[in-house]
Design a protein around this motif. Structure first.
Motif, PDB file in Angstrom:
ATOM      1  N   ALA A 147       6.807   0.901 -46.311  1.00 24.58           N
ATOM      2  CA  ALA A 147       5.745   1.777 -45.812  1.00 24.58           C
ATOM      3  C   ALA A 147       6.110   2.405 -44.472  1.00 24.58           C
ATOM      4  CB  ALA A 147       4.440   0.994 -45.682  1.00 24.58           C
ATOM      5  N   THR A 148       6.794   1.655 -43.622  1.00 23.97           N
ATOM      6  CA  THR A 148       7.051   2.138 -42.260  1.00 23.97           C
ATOM      7  C   THR A 148       8.432   2.745 -42.079  1.00 23.97           C
ATOM      8  OG1 THR A 148       7.796  -0.067 -41.548  1.00 23.97           O
ATOM      9  CG2 THR A 148       5.453   0.457 -41.275  1.00 23.97           C
ATOM     10  N   ARG A 149       9.373   2.368 -42.931  1.00 25.97           N
ATOM     11  CA  ARG A 149      10.723   2.907 -42.835  1.00 25.97           C
ATOM     12  C   ARG A 149      11.203   3.368 -44.214  1.00 25.97           C
ATOM     13  NH1 ARG A 149      14.218   1.723 -38.693  1.00 25.97           N
ATOM     14  NH2 ARG A 149      15.562   3.159 -39.865  1.00 25.97           N
ATOM     15  N   PRO A 150      10.601   4.408 -44.745  1.00 24.17           N
ATOM     16  CA  PRO A 150      11.002   4.875 -46.085  1.00 24.17           C
ATOM     17  C   PRO A 150      12.452   5.317 -46.162  1.00 24.17           C
ATOM     18  CG  PRO A 150       9.565   6.476 -45.008  1.00 24.17           C
ATOM     19  CD  PRO A 150       9.509   5.224 -44.178  1.00 24.17           C
ATOM     20  N   ASP A 151      13.038   5.654 -45.019  1.00 24.96           N
ATOM     21  CA  ASP A 151      14.449   6.064 -45.018  1.00 24.96           C
ATOM     22  C   ASP A 151      15.389   4.920 -45.376  1.00 24.96           C
ATOM     23  OD1 ASP A 151      13.496   5.070 -42.432  1.00 24.96           O
ATOM     24  OD2 ASP A 151      15.567   5.339 -41.764  1.00 24.96           O
ATOM     25  N   LEU A 152      14.906   3.675 -45.291  1.00 29.63           N
ATOM     26  CA  LEU A 152      15.740   2.512 -45.575  1.00 29.63           C
ATOM     27  C   LEU A 152      15.645   2.043 -47.019  1.00 29.63           C
ATOM     28  CD1 LEU A 152      15.138   0.292 -42.403  1.00 29.63           C
ATOM     29  CD2 LEU A 152      17.125   1.733 -42.915  1.00 29.63           C
ATOM     30  N   VAL A 153      14.729   2.614 -47.809  1.00 33.98           N
ATOM     31  CA  VAL A 153      14.412   2.057 -49.120  1.00 33.98           C
ATOM     32  C   VAL A 153      14.634   3.089 -50.220  1.00 33.98           C
ATOM     33  CG1 VAL A 153      12.672   0.864 -50.505  1.00 33.98           C
ATOM     34  CG2 VAL A 153      12.701   0.562 -48.008  1.00 33.98           C
ATOM     35  N   ARG A 154      15.536   2.765 -51.142  1.00 30.04           N
ATOM     36  CA  ARG A 154      15.782   3.637 -52.292  1.00 30.04           C
ATOM     37  C   ARG A 154      14.814   3.300 -53.429  1.00 30.04           C
ATOM     38  NH1 ARG A 154      20.323   6.593 -53.150  1.00 30.04           N
ATOM     39  NH2 ARG A 154      21.475   5.340 -51.607  1.00 30.04           N
ATOM     40  N   THR A 155      14.708   2.008 -53.749  1.00 36.14           N
ATOM     41  CA  THR A 155      13.688   1.533 -54.691  1.00 36.14           C
ATOM     42  C   THR A 155      13.133   0.222 -54.150  1.00 36.14           C
ATOM     43  OG1 THR A 155      15.149   0.157 -56.080  1.00 36.14           O
ATOM     44  CG2 THR A 155      14.933   2.512 -56.673  1.00 36.14           C
ATOM     45  N   ARG A 317      16.985  -6.531 -66.333  1.00 32.42           N
ATOM     46  CA  ARG A 317      16.875  -5.326 -67.168  1.00 32.42           C
ATOM     47  C   ARG A 317      15.897  -4.330 -66.559  1.00 32.42           C
ATOM     48  NH1 ARG A 317      17.154  -9.122 -71.458  1.00 32.42           N
ATOM     49  NH2 ARG A 317      14.851  -9.181 -71.592  1.00 32.42           N
ATOM     50  N   ALA A 318      14.772  -4.834 -66.065  1.00 30.15           N
ATOM     51  CA  ALA A 318      13.769  -3.943 -65.478  1.00 30.15           C
ATOM     52  C   ALA A 318      14.274  -3.320 -64.184  1.00 30.15           C
ATOM     53  CB  ALA A 318      12.470  -4.719 -65.232  1.00 30.15           C
ATOM     54  N   VAL A 319      14.976  -4.099 -63.370  1.00 29.54           N
ATOM     55  CA  VAL A 319      15.531  -3.567 -62.120  1.00 29.54           C
ATOM     56  C   VAL A 319      16.595  -2.520 -62.431  1.00 29.54           C
ATOM     57  CG1 VAL A 319      16.863  -4.119 -60.052  1.00 29.54           C
ATOM     58  CG2 VAL A 319      15.021  -5.651 -60.791  1.00 29.54           C
ATOM     59  N   ARG A 320      17.424  -2.786 -63.414  1.00 27.51           N
ATOM     60  CA  ARG A 320      18.477  -1.839 -63.778  1.00 27.51           C
ATOM     61  C   ARG A 320      17.867  -0.510 -64.241  1.00 27.51           C
ATOM     62  NH1 ARG A 320      23.849  -2.824 -64.878  1.00 27.51           N
ATOM     63  NH2 ARG A 320      23.427  -5.066 -64.775  1.00 27.51           N
ATOM     64  N   ASP A 321      16.809  -0.595 -65.018  1.00 28.44           N
ATOM     65  CA  ASP A 321      16.136   0.630 -65.461  1.00 28.44           C
ATOM     66  C   ASP A 321      15.581   1.405 -64.276  1.00 28.44           C
ATOM     67  OD1 ASP A 321      16.715   0.091 -68.083  1.00 28.44           O
ATOM     68  OD2 ASP A 321      14.723  -0.703 -68.576  1.00 28.44           O
ATOM     69  N   LEU A 322      15.002   0.688 -63.313  1.00 28.73           N
ATOM     70  CA  LEU A 322      14.456   1.331 -62.117  1.00 28.73           C
ATOM     71  C   LEU A 322      15.557   2.014 -61.318  1.00 28.73           C
ATOM     72  CD1 LEU A 322      11.918   1.638 -60.185  1.00 28.73           C
ATOM     73  CD2 LEU A 322      12.802  -0.399 -59.027  1.00 28.73           C
ATOM     74  N   VAL A 323      16.665   1.320 -61.130  1.00 26.45           N
ATOM     75  CA  VAL A 323      17.786   1.861 -60.367  1.00 26.45           C
ATOM     76  C   VAL A 323      18.361   3.100 -61.060  1.00 26.45           C
ATOM     77  CG1 VAL A 323      20.162   1.368 -59.627  1.00 26.45           C
ATOM     78  CG2 VAL A 323      18.357  -0.332 -59.267  1.00 26.45           C
ATOM     79  N   ASP A 324      18.532   3.021 -62.378  1.00 23.38           N
ATOM     80  CA  ASP A 324      19.085   4.160 -63.111  1.00 23.38           C
ATOM     81  C   ASP A 324      18.150   5.360 -63.048  1.00 23.38           C
ATOM     82  OD1 ASP A 324      21.273   2.651 -63.757  1.00 23.38           O
ATOM     83  OD2 ASP A 324      20.588   2.159 -65.790  1.00 23.38           O
ATOM     84  N   SER A 325      16.847   5.103 -63.151  1.00 23.15           N
ATOM     85  CA  SER A 325      15.877   6.188 -63.072  1.00 23.15           C
ATOM     86  C   SER A 325      15.887   6.840 -61.700  1.00 23.15           C
ATOM     87  CB  SER A 325      14.468   5.654 -63.391  1.00 23.15           C
ATOM     88  OG  SER A 325      13.495   6.650 -63.234  1.00 23.15           O
ATOM     89  N   ALA A 326      15.986   6.012 -60.646  1.00 20.65           N
ATOM     90  CA  ALA A 326      16.028   6.561 -59.287  1.00 20.65           C
ATOM     91  C   ALA A 326      17.292   7.383 -59.074  1.00 20.65           C
ATOM     92  CB  ALA A 326      15.949   5.430 -58.266  1.00 20.65           C
ATOM     93  N   ALA A 327      18.410   6.925 -59.647  1.00 17.71           N
ATOM     94  CA  ALA A 327      19.655   7.670 -59.514  1.00 17.71           C
ATOM     95  C   ALA A 327      19.549   9.029 -60.193  1.00 17.71           C
ATOM     96  CB  ALA A 327      20.809   6.872 -60.114  1.00 17.71           C
ATOM     97  N   ALA A 328      18.948   9.057 -61.374  1.00 21.60           N
ATOM     98  CA  ALA A 328      18.781  10.327 -62.081  1.00 21.60           C
ATOM     99  C   ALA A 328      17.878  11.270 -61.307  1.00 21.60           C
ATOM    100  CB  ALA A 328      18.208  10.060 -63.478  1.00 21.60           C
TER     101      ALA A 328
END
Length: 343
Positions: A147-155, A317-328
């Protein structure tokens, strides 16, 4: 033990999250290093990293940081991190006073202080933005970070995050009582004849949907770690002050309230809840899904409070899907990187 039965809550209150993982303890390819953040308050953090899978060293892997819960340690992620190591360059930290990290110089164990420790570690290493994962207390801390440092968080991945409940489960009440001054040390005196095996067994009964999933090796590892920590002169003080930090965070209102901060999170978010969680009710899953905009929800009916230890493959599996979606999404035309928020 069914999901409605209560374990020996006095025992379970001593350590709300298991100190070690469910199996393959102390994997040979895991490494632990210490990093010191000198600027006040001085912090020394233990950082655990998994081995690099064969063939993954030459791949582009994105950074990830794993943050454990109250009473836990970086070893809580030892089952999950290797499953994602081909995709993520992971680090799991021991929060100040937990695992192999010494207490913070200022004695501050609030949720905000834990969030600042995460931010300082990421800033010092220049690793952001990262895929940030948190369980229980760690989930509350990384919510503040996002919430306070969105620049540090990809997912953001939250596994049974310790967000305020108006009506906490009865089995969660003893953990809250640890926040009362003197209760932790009183408990220690009343149970001084109990063995680490007894204490560990009750903690696992509280935290796992099915304690039988713990391997004999995992149980032995948890017992050894529990016994080691009981010898630390600051063990009970850390537990008491950290529990108080969680309770105090629950009482904050306005912009500093955890639910209000959840609404400010911009990072793609995965929420994981266990149907047999005795510390964070699965009832909170719906509210969390509404608070974290555009979030994904994974519910595991048989899991307890530490799904990444009980069902690491499903969580991976769920984390991998999240990461792949964020990358796309980041590769899409016009994708923007969030700016820092110093509030």
């Amino acid at each position: 033990m069914s999901s409605t039965e209560s374990p020996d809550t006095a025992t379970a209150a001593a350590l709300p999250v298991p100190p070690a993982g469910p199996g393959a303890p102390g994997a040979a390819d895991e490494a632990v290093e210490w990093t010191t953040l000198a600027s006040p308050p001085r912090l020394t953090l233990a950082v655990r990293t998994p081995g690099v899978p064969a063939g993954a060293a030459d791949r582009v892997r994105e950074p990830a940081l794993y943050v454990h819960g109250l009473g836990g340690s970086s070893r809580n992620w030892s089952a999950l991190m290797p499953l994602l190591a081909d995709r993520l360059t992971g680090e799991a930290i021991d929060l100040p006073g937990f695992g192999e990290s010494p207490p913070p110089a200022d004695g501050n164990y609030s949720v905000s202080a834990q969030a600042r420790a995460v931010i300082r570690h990421l800033d010092a290493g220049g690793r952001g933005p990262v895929h940030l994962l948190g369980n229980s207390l760690g989930g509350a801390a990384v919510t503040r970070v996002a919430a306070t440092r969105p620049d540090l968080v990809r997912t953001l991945t939250l596994i049974s995050p310790a967000l305020p409940e108006l009506r906490p489960q009865r089995t969660a009440v003893p953990t809250a009582l640890l926040a009362v001054p003197g209760v932790a040390r009183l408990f220690n005196r009343l149970t001084r004849d109990w063995t680490p095996e007894q204490r560990t067994r009750e903690v696992l009964a509280l935290c796992y949907g099915d304690p039988a999933r713990v391997t004999p090796e995992g149980f032995e590892s948890a017992v050894e770690e529990y016994a080691r920590r009981l010898e630390l002169p600051y063990f009970w003080e850390v537990m008491e002050r950290s529990a108080r930090g969680v309770v105090n965070a629950y009482t904050l209102g306005g912009q500093h309230g955890l639910w209000r901060q959840a609404e400010r999170v911009l990072a793609p978010t995965l929420l994981v809840y266990g149907g047999r969680d005795r510390l964070v009710s699965i009832r909170m899953a719906r509210r969390a899904a509404a608070a974290f905009r555009g979030s994904r929800l994974l519910t595991l009916p048989e899991a307890g409070h530490v799904a990444m230890m009980e069902y690491p493959e499903a969580v991976a599996r769920a984390v991998r899907d999240l990461v792949d979606s964020a990358a796309a999404r980041s590769e899409a035309p016009g994708a923007a990187r969030p700016a820092a928020d110093g509030s």
